[in-house]
Design a protein around this motif. Structure first.
Motif: not given
Length: 514
Positions: A55-57, A82-84, A104-106, A128-129
């Motif tokens: 994860s990252f923010k 895959r992303l959330n 937000i978290f990714v 991730i764009e």
């Protein structure tokens, strides 16, 4: 009173409505998002095996509610990542909002089939764009994918996995474990690709599993190897020139390759020698298991059923080497940091260890068991199964750890407990004289003990990282017996013992102590 309550409720309703009202008018992202990292490395994973979740923010440092028109993977729906994003799963998202001065978290995962290109190891990448055009911002994604040979139980027509029958329990009910027998063309593990095992891989009676030098075997949770009656395991590792890479050593470990799993115990089960099986292991590392080696049953010949040389066993959740009426010989064996005992010999058997190190500095939970425990019985249900300990001989060994009592001897009078320690360093501190009347702990009794160093710190290099080299100033230096030297003339690293017969698996070396 009722009127007062009505007034309070009405007042609270006004306050809550006011606090929940949306006062922000969203503005479009202007390309000034901030991120907790600019590149996300998902470490190494096996082909077709899901990674851990990373994860990252994403930060909105402005005073405005912002909307990001589009967030997604550069490869879109074709990506293997895959992303959330902020609680929503997918690969492409629209109109993602971030409150002022908020974040937000990714979350990111990946599963890749290594067959998409012709290589055993390769980097799989994507981006991730965030937004597009002049406001475009990107986070790089990088994963090393390793190809492997996967071995696992089959499923029947209704989806039930294959199992191995381990016999019956005390009530006569069958005992089964998820697993499968290796086919004839699977009975040689080479060093060309790593092996990943799901469930227990069985070596059938009359068969031999041969493992070549440099092979890497990874186990999923609740997995291992079982050697059946009259089956054999031959692990032919050789000495390595690079002690970090261990390029010629055979390594057994868990299948999580991420650095966070590097030293976590209990990731897989055990290597299980059932009664009547045999094995030879040389230059092998076994780590992060529940029980490193489980050996049952006496040898049917004059030789030990399981012969282990130049082998290291680390970070066992329970026991490093567990013998039940077993037959084991060990030379240059190192067993370090186990949740219970490094070596536990039960219900009799026959054992011989030469120039071996048993060092238990376990700190991950409370431990009240010694590094080496020897019993002539085994608890089964409400009773005991008792058998003669024919022999348990230790020559030029170190038995030490972070507990006062690192040697345990338990005897039921109806069976023999034959043991002998020759030129060994043992930690057994008995400040309250609880064991002075116990004959097995009379270290001046030459029937059991000869030339024992008692409670002398061996000066290991780094016990937290399983480095059990001894210092030049160690009391274990040059106090070994000629008997042990003749049986193991070089140490685990190939150094000669001719000039200094040091105790344990390693010759003393120069290094600074912390």
């Amino acid at each position: 009173m009722r009127k007062y309550l009505y007034v309070c409720i009405a007042f609270l309703s006004v306050i809550l409505a006011s606090s929940c009202r949306e006062d922000f008018e969203a503005t479009l992202s202007n390309g000034r998002l901030e991120f907790s990292r600019d590149t996300l490395f998902l470490d190494t994973v096996f082909s077709n095996t899901s990674s851990s979740t990373y994860s990252f923010k994403v930060y909105n440092r402005s005073n405005n509610l912002i909307t990001i028109p589009q967030v997604g993977l550069a490869q879109g729906e074709n990506s293997n990542y895959r992303l959330n994003v902020n609680g929503k799963a997918g690969k492409i998202f629209e109109n993602i909002e971030i409150l002022p001065k908020d974040s937000i978290f990714v979350f990111v995962e990946v599963t890749v089939d290594a067959s998409i290109i012709d290589a055993n190891e390769f980097l799989y990448t994507d981006e991730i764009e965030f937004d597009s055009g002049i406001n475009l911002q990107k986070i790089n994604l990088v994963t090393l994918i390793r190809d492997a040979i996967f071995l696992y139980p089959s499923r029947n027509a209704v989806g039930i996995k294959e199992t191995l029958n381990l016999g019956t329990d005390e009530n006569g009910q069958p005992v089964e474990i998820e697993g499968f027998f290796l086919e004839d063309d699977e009975l040689q593990f080479t060093n060309q690709k790593p092996y990943v095992i799901y469930g227990y891989a069985g070596v059938a009676s009359g068969k031999t599993l041969q493992i070549d030098a440099g092979a890497r075997i990874y186990f999923h949770q609740n997995s291992g190897i079982i050697i059946a009656d009259a089956a054999h395991l031959q692990a032919n590792g050789t000495i390595s020139t690079d002690q970090d890479a261990l390029e010629n050593e055979i390594i057994f470990e868990g299948d999580r390759l991420e650095p966070r799993y590097k030293d976590i115990p209990g990731q897989w089960g055990t290597i299980w020698f059932t009664s009547g099986s045999t094995g030879n292991l040389n230059y092998v590392t076994i780590k992060n298991n529940e029980i490193g080696i489980l050996a049952e049953g006496l040898s049917q010949t004059q030789s030990a059923a399981v012969s282990i040389q130049n082998t290291q066993i680390y970070n066992s959740a329970f026991v490093g080497m567990y013998g039940i009426s077993g037959s084991i010989s060990g030379k240059n064996v190192v067993i370090g940091n186990s949740g219970l005992s490094n070596l536990w010999l039960r219900q009799g058997g026959s054992y011989n260890f030469i120039h071996s190190t048993f060092a238990n500095y376990w700190t991950q939970s409370f431990r009240n068991t010694p590094a080496v425990q020897i019993d002539n019985y085994l608890e089964v249900g409400d009773g005991l199964q008792v058998a003669d300990l024919k022999e348990a001989n230790f020559v030029n060994c170190i038995i030490y750890g972070n507990k006062n009592l690192e040697l345990g001897l338990q005897k039921v009078a109806t069976a023999e407990l034959n043991f002998r320690f020759e030129n060994c360093l043992i930690r057994f501190e008995d400040p309250f004289n609880d064991f002075t009347e116990t004959p097995e702990y009379r270290f001046d009794n030459e029937e059991f003990y000869t030339a024992i160093l008692l409670n002398e710190n061996p000066l290991f290099k780094d016990t937290a990282n399983n480095q059990y080299f001894i210092n030049e100033q160690s009391p274990a230096k040059n106090v070994g017996s000629i008997n042990g030297f003749q049986q193991a003339p070089v140490d685990l690293l190939g150094n000669s013992r001719a000039e200094s017969m040091d105790l344990g698996a390693y010759q003393a070396s120069s290094f600074e102590l912390d």
